[in-house]
Motif scaffolding. Structure first.
Motif, PDB file in Angstrom:
ATOM      1  N   GLY A   1       0.378   4.122   4.876  1.00 38.73           N
ATOM      2  CA  GLY A   1       1.596   3.394   4.554  1.00 38.73           C
ATOM      3  C   GLY A   1       1.404   2.274   3.548  1.00 38.73           C
ATOM      4  O   GLY A   1       2.345   1.539   3.265  1.00 38.73           O
ATOM      5  N   LEU A   2       0.191   2.129   3.020  1.00 40.94           N
ATOM      6  CA  LEU A   2      -0.030   1.123   1.988  1.00 40.94           C
ATOM      7  C   LEU A   2       0.681   1.575   0.716  1.00 40.94           C
ATOM      8  O   LEU A   2       0.807   2.775   0.455  1.00 40.94           O
ATOM      9  N   ARG A   3       1.141   0.633  -0.078  1.00 44.14           N
ATOM     10  CA  ARG A   3       1.889   0.946  -1.291  1.00 44.14           C
ATOM     11  C   ARG A   3       1.378   0.125  -2.463  1.00 44.14           C
ATOM     12  O   ARG A   3       0.943  -1.018  -2.295  1.00 44.14           O
ATOM     13  N   ILE A   4       1.441   0.712  -3.646  1.00 37.63           N
ATOM     14  CA  ILE A   4       1.081  -0.009  -4.870  1.00 37.63           C
ATOM     15  C   ILE A   4       2.018  -1.203  -5.013  1.00 37.63           C
ATOM     16  O   ILE A   4       3.225  -1.085  -4.797  1.00 37.63           O
ATOM     17  N   GLY A   5       1.456  -2.365  -5.343  1.00 37.76           N
ATOM     18  CA  GLY A   5       2.232  -3.594  -5.473  1.00 37.76           C
ATOM     19  C   GLY A   5       2.133  -4.485  -4.250  1.00 37.76           C
ATOM     20  O   GLY A   5       2.443  -5.677  -4.313  1.00 37.76           O
ATOM     21  N   MET A   6       1.685  -3.936  -3.136  1.00 38.55           N
ATOM     22  CA  MET A   6       1.509  -4.710  -1.908  1.00 38.55           C
ATOM     23  C   MET A   6       0.352  -5.693  -2.112  1.00 38.55           C
ATOM     24  O   MET A   6      -0.601  -5.400  -2.827  1.00 38.55           O
ATOM     25  N   THR A   7       0.434  -6.864  -1.511  1.00 35.30           N
ATOM     26  CA  THR A   7      -0.672  -7.817  -1.641  1.00 35.30           C
ATOM     27  C   THR A   7      -1.874  -7.320  -0.838  1.00 35.30           C
ATOM     28  O   THR A   7      -1.719  -6.637   0.183  1.00 35.30           O
ATOM     29  N   LEU A   8      -3.046  -7.670  -1.308  1.00 37.90           N
ATOM     30  CA  LEU A   8      -4.272  -7.259  -0.632  1.00 37.90           C
ATOM     31  C   LEU A   8      -4.330  -7.847   0.773  1.00 37.90           C
ATOM     32  O   LEU A   8      -4.759  -7.176   1.713  1.00 37.90           O
ATOM     33  N   SER A   9      -3.868  -9.065   0.946  1.00 40.34           N
ATOM     34  CA  SER A   9      -3.902  -9.679   2.280  1.00 40.34           C
ATOM     35  C   SER A   9      -2.984  -8.939   3.258  1.00 40.34           C
ATOM     36  O   SER A   9      -3.346  -8.746   4.423  1.00 40.34           O
ATOM     37  N   ASP A  10      -1.814  -8.494   2.806  1.00 38.93           N
ATOM     38  CA  ASP A  10      -0.922  -7.704   3.670  1.00 38.93           C
ATOM     39  C   ASP A  10      -1.557  -6.363   4.019  1.00 38.93           C
ATOM     40  O   ASP A  10      -1.466  -5.887   5.151  1.00 38.93           O
ATOM     41  N   ALA A  11      -2.206  -5.743   3.043  1.00 39.16           N
ATOM     42  CA  ALA A  11      -2.856  -4.458   3.279  1.00 39.16           C
ATOM     43  C   ALA A  11      -4.000  -4.611   4.274  1.00 39.16           C
ATOM     44  O   ALA A  11      -4.176  -3.769   5.160  1.00 39.16           O
ATOM     45  N   ARG A  12      -4.759  -5.699   4.160  1.00 41.23           N
ATOM     46  CA  ARG A  12      -5.869  -5.919   5.095  1.00 41.23           C
ATOM     47  C   ARG A  12      -5.365  -6.285   6.491  1.00 41.23           C
ATOM     48  O   ARG A  12      -6.067  -6.078   7.477  1.00 41.23           O
ATOM     49  N   ALA A  13      -4.166  -6.813   6.585  1.00 43.43           N
ATOM     50  CA  ALA A  13      -3.588  -7.072   7.906  1.00 43.43           C
ATOM     51  C   ALA A  13      -3.260  -5.749   8.601  1.00 43.43           C
ATOM     52  O   ALA A  13      -3.370  -5.638   9.823  1.00 43.43           O
ATOM     53  N   ILE A  14      -2.888  -4.745   7.827  1.00 40.52           N
ATOM     54  CA  ILE A  14      -2.580  -3.424   8.376  1.00 40.52           C
ATOM     55  C   ILE A  14      -3.868  -2.645   8.645  1.00 40.52           C
ATOM     56  O   ILE A  14      -4.007  -1.980   9.670  1.00 40.52           O
ATOM     57  N   VAL A  15      -4.821  -2.729   7.708  1.00 42.01           N
ATOM     58  CA  VAL A  15      -6.085  -1.978   7.804  1.00 42.01           C
ATOM     59  C   VAL A  15      -7.239  -2.975   7.621  1.00 42.01           C
ATOM     60  O   VAL A  15      -7.661  -3.242   6.496  1.00 42.01           O
ATOM     61  N   PRO A  16      -7.763  -3.542   8.715  1.00 36.08           N
ATOM     62  CA  PRO A  16      -8.814  -4.554   8.584  1.00 36.08           C
ATOM     63  C   PRO A  16     -10.076  -4.073   7.858  1.00 36.08           C
ATOM     64  O   PRO A  16     -10.724  -4.837   7.179  1.00 36.08           O
ATOM     65  N   GLY A  17     -10.431  -2.811   7.965  1.00 36.43           N
ATOM     66  CA  GLY A  17     -11.646  -2.306   7.330  1.00 36.43           C
ATOM     67  C   GLY A  17     -11.426  -1.764   5.925  1.00 36.43           C
ATOM     68  O   GLY A  17     -12.260  -1.030   5.403  1.00 36.43           O
ATOM     69  N   LEU A  18     -10.331  -2.139   5.299  1.00 38.86           N
ATOM     70  CA  LEU A  18      -9.969  -1.632   3.975  1.00 38.86           C
ATOM     71  C   LEU A  18     -11.050  -1.948   2.945  1.00 38.86           C
ATOM     72  O   LEU A  18     -11.528  -3.076   2.864  1.00 38.86           O
ATOM     73  N   ARG A  19     -11.445  -0.948   2.158  1.00 40.39           N
ATOM     74  CA  ARG A  19     -12.399  -1.160   1.066  1.00 40.39           C
ATOM     75  C   ARG A  19     -11.596  -1.388  -0.205  1.00 40.39           C
ATOM     76  O   ARG A  19     -10.646  -0.657  -0.482  1.00 40.39           O
ATOM     77  N   ALA A  20     -11.963  -2.405  -0.976  1.00 40.92           N
ATOM     78  CA  ALA A  20     -11.234  -2.742  -2.198  1.00 40.92           C
ATOM     79  C   ALA A  20     -12.211  -3.023  -3.331  1.00 40.92           C
ATOM     80  O   ALA A  20     -13.303  -3.540  -3.112  1.00 40.92           O
ATOM     81  N   ALA A  21     -11.782  -2.676  -4.547  1.00 47.57           N
ATOM     82  CA  ALA A  21     -12.563  -2.938  -5.754  1.00 47.57           C
ATOM     83  C   ALA A  21     -11.587  -3.226  -6.885  1.00 47.57           C
ATOM     84  O   ALA A  21     -10.438  -2.769  -6.843  1.00 47.57           O
ATOM     85  N   PRO A  22     -12.011  -3.962  -7.900  1.00 51.96           N
ATOM     86  CA  PRO A  22     -11.114  -4.216  -9.034  1.00 51.96           C
ATOM     87  C   PRO A  22     -10.856  -2.926  -9.817  1.00 51.96           C
ATOM     88  O   PRO A  22     -11.731  -2.074  -9.936  1.00 51.96           O
ATOM     89  N   ILE A  23      -9.657  -2.796 -10.338  1.00 51.98           N
ATOM     90  CA  ILE A  23      -9.311  -1.613 -11.124  1.00 51.98           C
ATOM     91  C   ILE A  23      -9.830  -1.775 -12.543  1.00 51.98           C
ATOM     92  O   ILE A  23      -9.885  -2.894 -13.063  1.00 51.98           O
ATOM     93  N   ASP A  24     -10.227  -0.687 -13.148  1.00 51.57           N
ATOM     94  CA  ASP A  24     -10.715  -0.677 -14.531  1.00 51.57           C
ATOM     95  C   ASP A  24      -9.774   0.204 -15.339  1.00 51.57           C
ATOM     96  O   ASP A  24      -9.942   1.413 -15.424  1.00 51.57           O
ATOM     97  N   ARG A  25      -8.754  -0.408 -15.931  1.00 51.29           N
ATOM     98  CA  ARG A  25      -7.737   0.343 -16.678  1.00 51.29           C
ATOM     99  C   ARG A  25      -8.322   1.066 -17.884  1.00 51.29           C
ATOM    100  O   ARG A  25      -7.878   2.150 -18.250  1.00 51.29           O
ATOM    101  N   GLN A  26      -9.323   0.467 -18.537  1.00 54.42           N
ATOM    102  CA  GLN A  26      -9.922   1.098 -19.719  1.00 54.42           C
ATOM    103  C   GLN A  26     -10.664   2.386 -19.318  1.00 54.42           C
ATOM    104  O   GLN A  26     -10.596   3.379 -20.036  1.00 54.42           O
TER     105      GLN A  26
END
Length: 94
Positions: free
Chosen positions: A65-90
Protein backbone atom coordinates in the motif's frame (compact mmCIF):
# COMPACT_ATOMS: atom_id res chain seq x y z
CA UNK A 1 -21.31 15.49 -58.73
CA UNK A 2 -19.38 12.78 -56.89
CA UNK A 3 -15.81 13.27 -55.67
CA UNK A 4 -13.22 11.07 -57.26
CA UNK A 5 -11.95 8.28 -55.01
CA UNK A 6 -8.26 8.50 -54.28
CA UNK A 7 -6.18 5.33 -54.48
CA UNK A 8 -5.55 3.67 -51.12
CA UNK A 9 -2.27 4.63 -49.50
CA UNK A 10 0.29 1.91 -48.81
CA UNK A 11 0.48 0.62 -45.24
CA UNK A 12 2.84 2.50 -42.94
CA UNK A 13 6.05 0.43 -42.60
CA UNK A 14 6.87 1.90 -39.18
CA UNK A 15 5.96 -0.02 -36.07
CA UNK A 16 5.69 1.33 -32.55
CA UNK A 17 6.24 -0.36 -29.24
CA UNK A 18 5.29 1.20 -25.93
CA UNK A 19 6.70 -0.32 -22.76
CA UNK A 20 5.73 0.43 -19.19
CA UNK A 21 8.23 -0.86 -16.65
CA UNK A 22 7.01 0.44 -13.29
CA UNK A 23 9.61 -1.43 -11.21
CA UNK A 24 12.66 -0.91 -13.44
CA UNK A 25 14.30 1.63 -11.14
CA UNK A 26 14.09 -0.52 -8.01
CA UNK A 27 15.09 -3.70 -9.83
CA UNK A 28 18.14 -1.93 -11.28
CA UNK A 29 19.15 -0.49 -7.89
CA UNK A 30 18.99 -3.74 -5.92
CA UNK A 31 22.18 -5.82 -6.06
CA UNK A 32 20.33 -9.07 -6.81
CA UNK A 33 17.62 -7.56 -9.01
CA UNK A 34 14.05 -8.03 -7.85
CA UNK A 35 13.60 -8.75 -4.14
CA UNK A 36 12.71 -12.23 -2.98
CA UNK A 37 9.65 -13.01 -0.90
CA UNK A 38 11.61 -13.13 2.37
CA UNK A 39 13.15 -9.67 1.95
CA UNK A 40 11.48 -6.50 3.25
CA UNK A 41 10.13 -4.04 0.68
CA UNK A 42 12.59 -1.76 -1.12
CA UNK A 43 11.98 1.88 -2.08
CA UNK A 44 14.01 4.68 -3.57
CA UNK A 45 13.70 8.18 -2.18
CA UNK A 46 14.48 11.76 -3.17
CA UNK A 47 14.22 15.08 -1.38
CA UNK A 48 11.03 16.91 -2.34
CA UNK A 49 9.17 19.71 -0.61
CA UNK A 50 11.48 19.70 2.40
CA UNK A 51 11.38 15.98 3.12
CA UNK A 52 12.37 12.58 1.83
CA UNK A 53 9.61 11.17 -0.36
CA UNK A 54 9.21 7.82 -2.09
CA UNK A 55 10.21 8.11 -5.75
CA UNK A 56 10.15 4.42 -6.77
CA UNK A 57 8.77 1.21 -5.25
CA UNK A 58 9.27 -2.47 -5.74
CA UNK A 59 6.30 -4.81 -6.19
CA UNK A 60 6.23 -5.79 -2.51
CA UNK A 61 6.04 -2.16 -1.38
CA UNK A 62 3.25 -1.43 -3.87
CA UNK A 63 1.24 -4.45 -2.69
CA UNK A 64 1.54 -3.34 0.94
CA UNK A 65 0.00 0.00 0.00
CA UNK A 66 2.98 2.34 -0.16
CA UNK A 67 2.66 5.01 -2.85
CA UNK A 68 5.04 7.25 -4.76
CA UNK A 69 5.05 10.70 -3.14
CA UNK A 70 4.48 9.34 0.37
CA UNK A 71 6.98 10.57 2.96
CA UNK A 72 9.64 8.10 4.02
CA UNK A 73 8.66 8.51 7.68
CA UNK A 74 5.02 7.58 6.90
CA UNK A 75 6.18 4.58 4.89
CA UNK A 76 8.43 3.43 7.74
CA UNK A 77 5.52 3.76 10.15
CA UNK A 78 3.64 1.25 7.98
CA UNK A 79 6.66 -1.00 7.28
CA UNK A 80 9.33 -0.66 10.02
CA UNK A 81 11.86 -2.86 8.17
CA UNK A 82 11.59 -0.88 4.92
CA UNK A 83 14.83 -0.73 2.90
CA UNK A 84 15.47 2.65 1.26
CA UNK A 85 18.14 4.10 -1.02
CA UNK A 86 18.47 7.38 -2.92
CA UNK A 87 17.15 7.33 -6.48
CA UNK A 88 19.58 7.84 -9.36
CA UNK A 89 17.59 9.47 -12.17
CA UNK A 90 20.60 9.59 -14.52
CA UNK A 91 21.15 5.83 -14.24
CA UNK A 92 17.46 5.21 -14.87
CA UNK A 93 17.54 7.36 -18.00
CA UNK A 94 20.57 5.55 -19.46
Amino acid sequence: MTPEASPPSPPDPRRYLALWLPFLSTERAQPGGAAGQDEPPFVQVEKQRGGMRLAALDLTAARIGLRIGMTLSDARAIVPGLRAAPIDRQADAA
